[in-house]
Design a protein around this motif. Structure first.
Motif, PDB file in Angstrom:
ATOM      1  N   THR B 388       0.825  -1.200   0.000  1.00  0.00           N
ATOM      2  CA  THR B 388       0.000   0.000   0.000  1.00  0.00           C
ATOM      3  C   THR B 388       0.857   1.247   0.000  1.00  0.00           C
ATOM      4  O   THR B 388       0.541   2.233  -0.667  1.00  0.00           O
ATOM      5  CB  THR B 388      -0.920  -0.016   1.239  1.00  0.00           C
ATOM      6  OG1 THR B 388      -1.528  -1.300   1.312  1.00  0.00           O
ATOM      7  CG2 THR B 388      -1.971   1.044   1.156  1.00  0.00           C
ATOM      8  N   ASN B 391       1.996   1.911  -3.491  1.00  0.00           N
ATOM      9  CA  ASN B 391       0.918   2.493  -4.289  1.00  0.00           C
ATOM     10  C   ASN B 391       0.694   3.953  -3.962  1.00  0.00           C
ATOM     11  O   ASN B 391       0.592   4.800  -4.852  1.00  0.00           O
ATOM     12  CB  ASN B 391      -0.381   1.716  -4.040  1.00  0.00           C
ATOM     13  CG  ASN B 391      -0.426   0.441  -4.859  1.00  0.00           C
ATOM     14  OD1 ASN B 391      -0.129   0.473  -6.047  1.00  0.00           O
ATOM     15  ND2 ASN B 391      -0.767  -0.649  -4.225  1.00  0.00           N
ATOM     16  N   GLY B 392       0.615   4.253  -2.667  1.00  0.00           N
ATOM     17  CA  GLY B 392       0.385   5.637  -2.269  1.00  0.00           C
ATOM     18  C   GLY B 392       1.568   6.518  -2.605  1.00  0.00           C
ATOM     19  O   GLY B 392       1.406   7.670  -3.004  1.00  0.00           O
ATOM     20  N   ALA B 416      -7.443  10.030  -2.482  1.00  0.00           N
ATOM     21  CA  ALA B 416      -6.958   8.659  -2.642  1.00  0.00           C
ATOM     22  C   ALA B 416      -5.484   8.578  -2.271  1.00  0.00           C
ATOM     23  O   ALA B 416      -5.051   7.697  -1.530  1.00  0.00           O
ATOM     24  CB  ALA B 416      -7.167   8.202  -4.075  1.00  0.00           C
ATOM     25  N   HIS B 417      -4.688   9.531  -2.776  1.00  0.00           N
ATOM     26  CA  HIS B 417      -3.248   9.516  -2.518  1.00  0.00           C
ATOM     27  C   HIS B 417      -2.950   9.552  -1.018  1.00  0.00           C
ATOM     28  O   HIS B 417      -2.246   8.697  -0.499  1.00  0.00           O
ATOM     29  CB  HIS B 417      -2.558  10.692  -3.209  1.00  0.00           C
ATOM     30  CG  HIS B 417      -1.219  11.016  -2.621  1.00  0.00           C
ATOM     31  ND1 HIS B 417      -0.134  10.176  -2.762  1.00  0.00           N
ATOM     32  CD2 HIS B 417      -0.800  12.046  -1.853  1.00  0.00           C
ATOM     33  CE1 HIS B 417       0.897  10.698  -2.097  1.00  0.00           C
ATOM     34  NE2 HIS B 417       0.517  11.815  -1.540  1.00  0.00           N
ATOM     35  N   HIS B 419      -4.797   9.091   1.570  1.00  0.00           N
ATOM     36  CA  HIS B 419      -5.301   7.984   2.377  1.00  0.00           C
ATOM     37  C   HIS B 419      -4.427   6.744   2.211  1.00  0.00           C
ATOM     38  O   HIS B 419      -4.112   6.061   3.185  1.00  0.00           O
ATOM     39  CB  HIS B 419      -6.757   7.668   2.029  1.00  0.00           C
ATOM     40  CG  HIS B 419      -7.734   8.519   2.781  1.00  0.00           C
ATOM     41  ND1 HIS B 419      -8.286   9.658   2.257  1.00  0.00           N
ATOM     42  CD2 HIS B 419      -8.239   8.414   4.038  1.00  0.00           C
ATOM     43  CE1 HIS B 419      -9.101  10.207   3.157  1.00  0.00           C
ATOM     44  NE2 HIS B 419      -9.083   9.475   4.248  1.00  0.00           N
ATOM     45  N   MET B 420      -4.024   6.466   0.970  1.00  0.00           N
ATOM     46  CA  MET B 420      -3.176   5.291   0.757  1.00  0.00           C
ATOM     47  C   MET B 420      -1.866   5.433   1.514  1.00  0.00           C
ATOM     48  O   MET B 420      -1.386   4.501   2.145  1.00  0.00           O
ATOM     49  CB  MET B 420      -2.848   5.128  -0.740  1.00  0.00           C
ATOM     50  CG  MET B 420      -3.994   4.687  -1.599  1.00  0.00           C
ATOM     51  SD  MET B 420      -4.529   3.022  -1.246  1.00  0.00           S
ATOM     52  CE  MET B 420      -3.644   2.092  -2.464  1.00  0.00           C
ATOM     53  N   VAL B 424      -4.069   4.680   5.386  1.00  0.00           N
ATOM     54  CA  VAL B 424      -4.195   3.230   5.324  1.00  0.00           C
ATOM     55  C   VAL B 424      -2.882   2.545   5.674  1.00  0.00           C
ATOM     56  O   VAL B 424      -2.855   1.620   6.492  1.00  0.00           O
ATOM     57  CB  VAL B 424      -4.645   2.820   3.909  1.00  0.00           C
ATOM     58  CG1 VAL B 424      -4.623   1.319   3.785  1.00  0.00           C
ATOM     59  CG2 VAL B 424      -6.020   3.362   3.616  1.00  0.00           C
ATOM     60  N   SER B 425      -1.778   3.005   5.085  1.00  0.00           N
ATOM     61  CA  SER B 425      -0.497   2.344   5.355  1.00  0.00           C
ATOM     62  C   SER B 425      -0.153   2.353   6.838  1.00  0.00           C
ATOM     63  O   SER B 425       0.099   1.288   7.409  1.00  0.00           O
ATOM     64  CB  SER B 425       0.628   2.994   4.546  1.00  0.00           C
ATOM     65  OG  SER B 425       0.367   2.913   3.183  1.00  0.00           O
ATOM     66  N   TYR B 463      -8.528  -1.474  -0.806  1.00  0.00           N
ATOM     67  CA  TYR B 463      -8.257  -1.239  -2.227  1.00  0.00           C
ATOM     68  C   TYR B 463      -9.546  -0.957  -2.976  1.00  0.00           C
ATOM     69  O   TYR B 463      -9.575  -0.164  -3.917  1.00  0.00           O
ATOM     70  CB  TYR B 463      -7.482  -2.419  -2.818  1.00  0.00           C
ATOM     71  CG  TYR B 463      -6.005  -2.277  -2.531  1.00  0.00           C
ATOM     72  CD1 TYR B 463      -5.135  -1.790  -3.495  1.00  0.00           C
ATOM     73  CD2 TYR B 463      -5.502  -2.543  -1.270  1.00  0.00           C
ATOM     74  CE1 TYR B 463      -3.796  -1.599  -3.217  1.00  0.00           C
ATOM     75  CE2 TYR B 463      -4.168  -2.361  -0.975  1.00  0.00           C
ATOM     76  CZ  TYR B 463      -3.313  -1.893  -1.951  1.00  0.00           C
ATOM     77  OH  TYR B 463      -2.000  -1.692  -1.667  1.00  0.00           O
ATOM     78  N   TYR B 466     -10.147   2.825  -2.096  1.00  0.00           N
ATOM     79  CA  TYR B 466      -9.282   3.926  -2.535  1.00  0.00           C
ATOM     80  C   TYR B 466      -8.832   3.835  -3.988  1.00  0.00           C
ATOM     81  O   TYR B 466      -8.532   4.856  -4.593  1.00  0.00           O
ATOM     82  CB  TYR B 466      -8.085   4.071  -1.589  1.00  0.00           C
ATOM     83  CG  TYR B 466      -8.554   4.485  -0.218  1.00  0.00           C
ATOM     84  CD1 TYR B 466      -9.072   5.757  -0.025  1.00  0.00           C
ATOM     85  CD2 TYR B 466      -8.559   3.605   0.839  1.00  0.00           C
ATOM     86  CE1 TYR B 466      -9.564   6.140   1.205  1.00  0.00           C
ATOM     87  CE2 TYR B 466      -9.036   3.980   2.088  1.00  0.00           C
ATOM     88  CZ  TYR B 466      -9.541   5.250   2.259  1.00  0.00           C
ATOM     89  OH  TYR B 466     -10.035   5.625   3.472  1.00  0.00           O
ATOM     90  N   TYR B 467      -8.763   2.633  -4.562  1.00  0.00           N
ATOM     91  CA  TYR B 467      -8.373   2.585  -5.976  1.00  0.00           C
ATOM     92  C   TYR B 467      -9.344   3.358  -6.856  1.00  0.00           C
ATOM     93  O   TYR B 467      -8.928   4.190  -7.651  1.00  0.00           O
ATOM     94  CB  TYR B 467      -8.210   1.132  -6.440  1.00  0.00           C
ATOM     95  CG  TYR B 467      -6.763   0.762  -6.674  1.00  0.00           C
ATOM     96  CD1 TYR B 467      -5.749   1.374  -5.941  1.00  0.00           C
ATOM     97  CD2 TYR B 467      -6.402  -0.172  -7.635  1.00  0.00           C
ATOM     98  CE1 TYR B 467      -4.427   1.047  -6.140  1.00  0.00           C
ATOM     99  CE2 TYR B 467      -5.081  -0.503  -7.837  1.00  0.00           C
ATOM    100  CZ  TYR B 467      -4.094   0.107  -7.092  1.00  0.00           C
ATOM    101  OH  TYR B 467      -2.786  -0.212  -7.302  1.00  0.00           O
TER     102      TYR B 467
END
Lengths: 202, 595
Positions: B388, B391-392, B416-417, B419-420, B424-425, B463, B466-467
Motif C-alpha cells: 500500500t 501504491n500511495g 486517494a493519494h 489515504h493510501m 491506510v499504510s 483497495y 481507494y483505488y
C-alpha cells in the motif's frame, strides 16, 4: 565526527561487538531534557520571527513605538539572570547563603520584569496601541506574552527549588534544580534580547 | 562515550549488569497503579485506548460521509453543514488524536523503555501528566460537538479566512475549541516527546549502542524529534488564529466583506497561515509514517526469520527522510499562487524524498528475499503495508510535480493519494504491531482465524475503497462536496458511472468499517481466553521479548537490567542452535560464534 563514526558502525559484525561503559551523554539526564526543551522553545520563537518578517512585508504594517520602560525591564532581566548565576556558582561551592540570596534576588527581579512588562502593556494601551490596532502591535503583545509565560513557567520551577531550600534541604540536593533554573533564565534572557532587538530594528 | 572493545570471550569480560533497582515510584493504591500510573506501559495503554476510542468516532464519521455520497439525502441529519463538519473532524482526529497519539504516546511509551533496556521513561511523572493533558485535549475537542453551531467545518487544514467567518459551520465555538484543543495537545505531547527522546539518549542498557537499537526505536525516536520541532508551528498558528478569531487581530485575516458587512480585519495574510500550518503539516506525515516504517522493518525481519537488509541504510534513510520532511511543506500549496521558482524548488525536494523512501522499500523486499517467511497475521499486515505504501507513494510522485498537481488539486485523486500513503499504510502497520506485541502486553495470543479474516477483508476492502477514488479524481470529481446532484436529486454534473463508483466505494467502506468490530472483539476476547503465549512466541531477538515476566512488571526487567551484546537482527545465524539469538546473549558455542 563521532556522530558519523557512530552511524557508520557495522552492528552485524558480531566479533567487533563494543559494549558501552557509559549510558548516553555524560551530562545529567535532567540537563539533556532541558536542552532539548530549549530547542523546542527556540522553534516557537524562530517561527514567530519568520511570521513577523513575512507579515511585515504587507502594506498595513506600522511599527509600534518602543516604550523606554522596555530598556529598564531588559536591565532587570539581565540582573535576574546574573543573580541566578550567582546562586548557581554558590551551589557548586556548597555555600548555602549565596544560593539563598541568589535565588531570592533572581526570583524578585524576574517578578519585577513581569510586572514591568505588564506596565508596558498598560502604557501602550493607554496610548491607544491595542492588540488589534495594527499587526505590529499584535506581534508585540504575542511575543512579550509568550516570553512572559515561559518565564512564569520558570518561576514555578524556581519556587519549588526555593521552597525545598527554605524547608532545610541540603544545598547539594537542590544543586541540579538551581543549575537548571540558571540555564533556563540565561536562555530566556537570550530569547528576550533577540526579540527586543527585532522590535528595535523594525 | 567511552567504548571498550569486546572480544570473543565477551561473557567473561562483561560483568553482569550491576544496576540496582532504580528509584521507581511504586504505587500502593489501585488508583495509583492503573489510573494515575507513572509506569510507561500503563500510560501506553491509556494513550492507545483513548486514541482508538476517538478514532472509532472518526471512523463512524467517515462512514456517514460515505453514506451521504452514495445515497444523497438518505440520512436526514447529514446536512451540508454537518457533512463538512464530519470531514473536518474525521481528518483532524485521525491525523493528530489517533495516529500521532497512538504511534508516539502508545507504541513509543510501551516499546522505547523495553526495547532499549530501561526500567521506565526518564521522567515518569512528566510522562503521566502528558497523558492527562492529551485526554483533556481530546475532551475539549469532543466538547465542540455539543456547542451551539457544532464543531468547526473548515476542513482539517483550518484555512483562514473561512475558518472563522460566520458562513462556515462551527465558526464561533467550534473553531475556538479546536484551536484550544490543539494548543493543549501540543503542550501535552511536548512533555511526552521530551521523555521519549531523552530516554533513548540517556537510559539505554549497557551495550545498547545507537546502531544496535531496533529500527522501531530509531523510527519513533526520529519521529518524536520531528514532532518536537514541527508542533510549535501548529501551536503558533493556533494561537494566532485564536487571536484573529477572538480579539480581532489581523495576522491571517485580510480586509474582507462578510455577509454584506465590512469586517474589522485588514491586510492579514491567509498564505502566512498556510506556510505555518504546512511547516507542521508535512513533517506530520512523517511523524506517522516513520514509526510505521520502523515497526514494519521489525515485523518483516522477525517473521521472515532473516536479518533486516541494509540496517545502516535503513537508519540513514530514517534520518534523511526526517531532515528532508522540513523542506517540502509548500508542495501542499501549489495552487496558492506562489512564485513558480518557489514551486520548482519544492517539487525538487519532494521528488528527492522519494530516494531514501525507495531505499527503504527495496530493503524491505530484499529482507523478504529467500527468507523463511511465516505468513502470520502481523506479517500479512506488514506485507500489506509495503504494497500500500508503494501504491500511495507512486501517486505522490504525480502530485509532487506542480504541473500535474494543479489540475488534480482538490479532487478525489488527492484524497486517494493521502489515504493510501498516510492513513491506510500506517493503520496497517498499527494492526500488524498490535497482533505482534499483544502477546507481550497480555501474555496471550490474539485469535489467528479472526486475525486473518480481519486482515483480508480490511486489505482487499481498502483497495476497493481507494483505488476507484483515483479514477474519480482524474475525472475531476471534487473533494469536500456534499452532493453532486442537481435539482432533480440525481447526479447531473458527474456522470452516472461516477455515481455508481461512489456507491461501490461506500459499500466497501461499510464492510471494512464493520470488520473492525471483529478486531475489537478479538482484543477483548483474547485478553482472557486467548492461547497463553509464553514470553517470546515469535522467537524475536529484541529485549522486550527477554523480560522475566510476561506481561512485564513495573521496572520491566526484574532485578538486573540486561546487557546487550549484539544488534537486534541476529536471525538464522549460520551454526547457531536456534534461528534467533537474543540481543542479551553473549558470543559462545551456542550462538555458533567462535569463542
Amino acid at each position: 565526527m563521532s556522530v558519523f563514526r557512530t552511524l557508520s558502525t557495522k552492528p552485524w559484525v558480531a566479533d567487533r561487538g563494543y559494549i558501552s561503559d557509559s549510558h548516553g551523554f555524560s551530562s545529567p539526564t535532567a540537563k539533556v531534557f532541558l536542552s532539548i526543551f530549549l530547542g523546542v522553545i527556540t522553534a516557537v520563537f524562530a517561527l514567530l520571527t519568520a511570521a513577523y518578517f513575512i507579515r511585515m512585508a504587507y502594506a498595513d504594517w506600522q511599527s509600534i513605538p518602543v516604550p523606554a520602560l522596555l530598556w529598564l525591564n531588559t536591565a532587570i532581566l539581565i540582573l535576574s539572570s546574573v543573580a541566578l548565576q550567582w546562586a548557581r556558582t554558590s551551589a557548586r561551592r556548597e555555600q548555602a547563603v549565596g544560593v539563598r540570596r541568589g535565588l531570592l534576588v533572581g526570583g524578585a527581579f524576574a517578578f519585577a520584569f513581569l510586572v514591568g512588562q505588564f506596565l508596558v502593556w498598560r502604557q501602550l494601551g493607554s496610548l491607544g496601541y491595542f492588540v488589534d490596532t495594527n499587526p505590529s502591535n499584535s506581534f508585540f503583545y504575542l511575543i512579550t506574552g509568550l516570553h512572559g509565560l515561559h518565564l512564569l513557567g520558570g518561576l514555578v520551577a524556581w519556587f519549588r527549588a526555593s521552597l525545598r531550600l527554605w524547608r532545610g534541604a541540603d544545598v547539594a540536593k537542590i544543586r541540579m534544580s538551581v543549575d537548571l533554573c540558571a540555564v533556563y533564565w540565561h536562555f530566556l534572557l537570550l530569547v528576550w534580547l533577540v526579540m527586543f532587538g527585532l522590535l528595535l530594528v523594525t | 562515550m567511552a567504548l571498550t572493545d569486546v572480544t570473543h570471550d565477551a561473557q567473561d569480560f562483561v560483568p553482569p549488569a550491576e544496576v540496582a533497582e532504580e528509584e521507581l515510584y511504586h504505587p500502593k493504591t489501585w488508583l495509583g497503579k492503573y489510573v494515575f500510573s507513572q509506569d510507561a506501559k500503563i500510560i501506553a495503554l491509556q494513550y492507545s485506548i483513548t486514541a482508538m476510542g476517538v478514532g472509532l468516532l472518526a471512523l463512524v464519521l467517515s462512514v456517514l460521509m460515505r453514506v451521504q455520497l452514495a445515497w444523497p439525502g438518505a440520512v436526514s441529519f447529514i446536512t451540508p453543514d454537518a457533512y463538512i463538519q464530519f470531514v473536518t473532524m474525521h481528518g483532524m482526529i485521525m491525523v493528530i488524536y489517533l495516529l500521532t497519539a497512538l504511534f508516539l504516546g502508545g507504541f513509543g511509551n510501551y516499546l522505547i523503555p523495553l526495547m532499549v533496556g530501561a526500567r521506565d521513561m526518564v521522567f515518569p511523572y512528566v510522562n503521566m501528566i502528558s497523558y492527562w493533558i492529551y485526554l483533556l485535549a481530546v475532551l475539549i475537542l469532543l466538547a465542540s460537538f455539543f456547542t451551539p453551531g457544532g464543531p468547526t467545518g473548515s476542513g482539517w487544514t483550518l484555512y483562514p479566512p473561512q475558518a472563522i467567518l460566520p458562513g462556515t459551520p462551527g465558526s464561533g465555538w467550534g473553531i475556538t475549541l479546536m484551536c484550544i484543543s490543539l494548543g493543549i495537545f501540543v503542550v501535552g505531547f511536548t512533555m511526552g516527546g521530551l521523555n521519549y527522546v531523552v530516554t533513548v539518549l540517556q537510559a539505554r542498557a549497557r551495550g545498547m549502542t545507537l546502531m544496535r537499537m531496533p529500527l522501531t526505536v530509531w523510527a519513533i525516536f526520529t519521529a518524536t524529534i520531528l514532532a518536537l520541532l514541527a508542533f510549535p508551528a501548529l501551536l503558533v498558528s493556533a494561537i494566532m488564529m485564536s487571536l484573529d478569531n477572538l480579539l480581532g487581530t489581523s495576522y491571517f485575516m485580510p480586509a474582507i466583506i462578510s455577509l454584506g458587512q465590512q469586517l474589522d480585519h485588514s491586510g492579514g495574510s491567509p498564505v502566512l497561515f498556510q506556510h505555518l500550518f504546512w511547516f507542521f503539516g508535512h513533517p506530520e506525515v512523517y511523524i506517522v509514517a516513520l514509526p510505521a516504517f520502523g515497526i514494519v522493518s521489525e515485523l518483516l525481519s522477525v517473521h521472515a526469520r532473516k536479518n533486516i537488509f541494509g540496517y545502516r541504510l535503513m537508519v540513514w534513510a530514517i534520518v534523511v527522510i526526517g531532515g528532508l520532511s522540513f523542506v517540502v511543506w509548500a508542495h501542499h500549496m501549489y495552487v496558492s499562487g506562489m512564485n513558480p521558482y518557489f514551486g520548482f524548488f519544492f517539487a525538487t525536494t519532494t521528488l528527492i524524498i522519494a530516494v531514501p523512501t525507495a531505499i527503504k522499500v527495496y530493503n524491505w523486499v530484499l529482507t523478504l528475499w529467500r527468507g523463511n517467511i511465516r505468513l502470520t497475521v502481523p506479517m500479512l499486515f506488514a506485507i500489506g503495508f509495503v504494497f500500500t505504501f508503494i501504491n500511495g507513494g507512486l501517486t505522490g510522485i504525480f502530485l509532487g510535480n506542480v504541473i500535474v498537481d494543479v489540475p488534480l488539486s482538490d479532487t478525489y485523486f488527492v484524497v486517494a493519494h493521502f489515504h493510501m500513503v498516510m492513513a491506510v499504510s500506517p493503520i496497517l502497520a498499527v494492526f500488524g504491531a498490535v497482533y505482534h506485541w499483544y502477546p507481550k502486553i497480555t501474555g496471550r495470543m490474539l485469535n489467528d482465524g479472526m486475525g486473518k479474516f480481519h486482515f483480508w477483508v480490511t486489505f482487499v476492502g481498502l483497495y476497493c475503497i481507494y483505488y476507484p477514488m483515483h479514477y474519480l479524481g482524474i475525472m475531476g470529481v471534487p473533494r469536500r462536496y456534499f452532493a453532486n446532484e442537481g435539482s432533480n436529486g440525481l447526479p447531473d454534473w458527474i456522470p452516472e458511472s461516477a455515481q455508481m463508483v461512489n456507491v461501490g466505494i461506500t459499500i466497501a467502506a461499510i464492510l471494512v468499517a464493520s470488520t473492525q468490530l471483529v478486531f475489537l472483539y478479538n482484543l477483548y476476547h483474547s485478553a482472557t481466553r486467548g492461547k497463553p503465549s509464553g514470553g517470546n512466541p515469535w522467537g524475536a531477538t529484541t529485549l522486550e521479548w527477554q523480560t522475566a515476566d510476561t506481561p512485564p512488571t513495573h521496572g520491566n526487567f526484574g532485578k538486573e537490567l540486561p546487557s546487550v551484546y549484539r544488534w537486534a537482527y541476529d536471525y538464522s545465524v549460520p551454526g547457531a542452535e536456534e534461528d534467533f539469538i537474543p540481543q542479551n546473549v553473549p558470543a559462545s558455542k551456542k550462538t555458533g560464534q567462535a569463542t
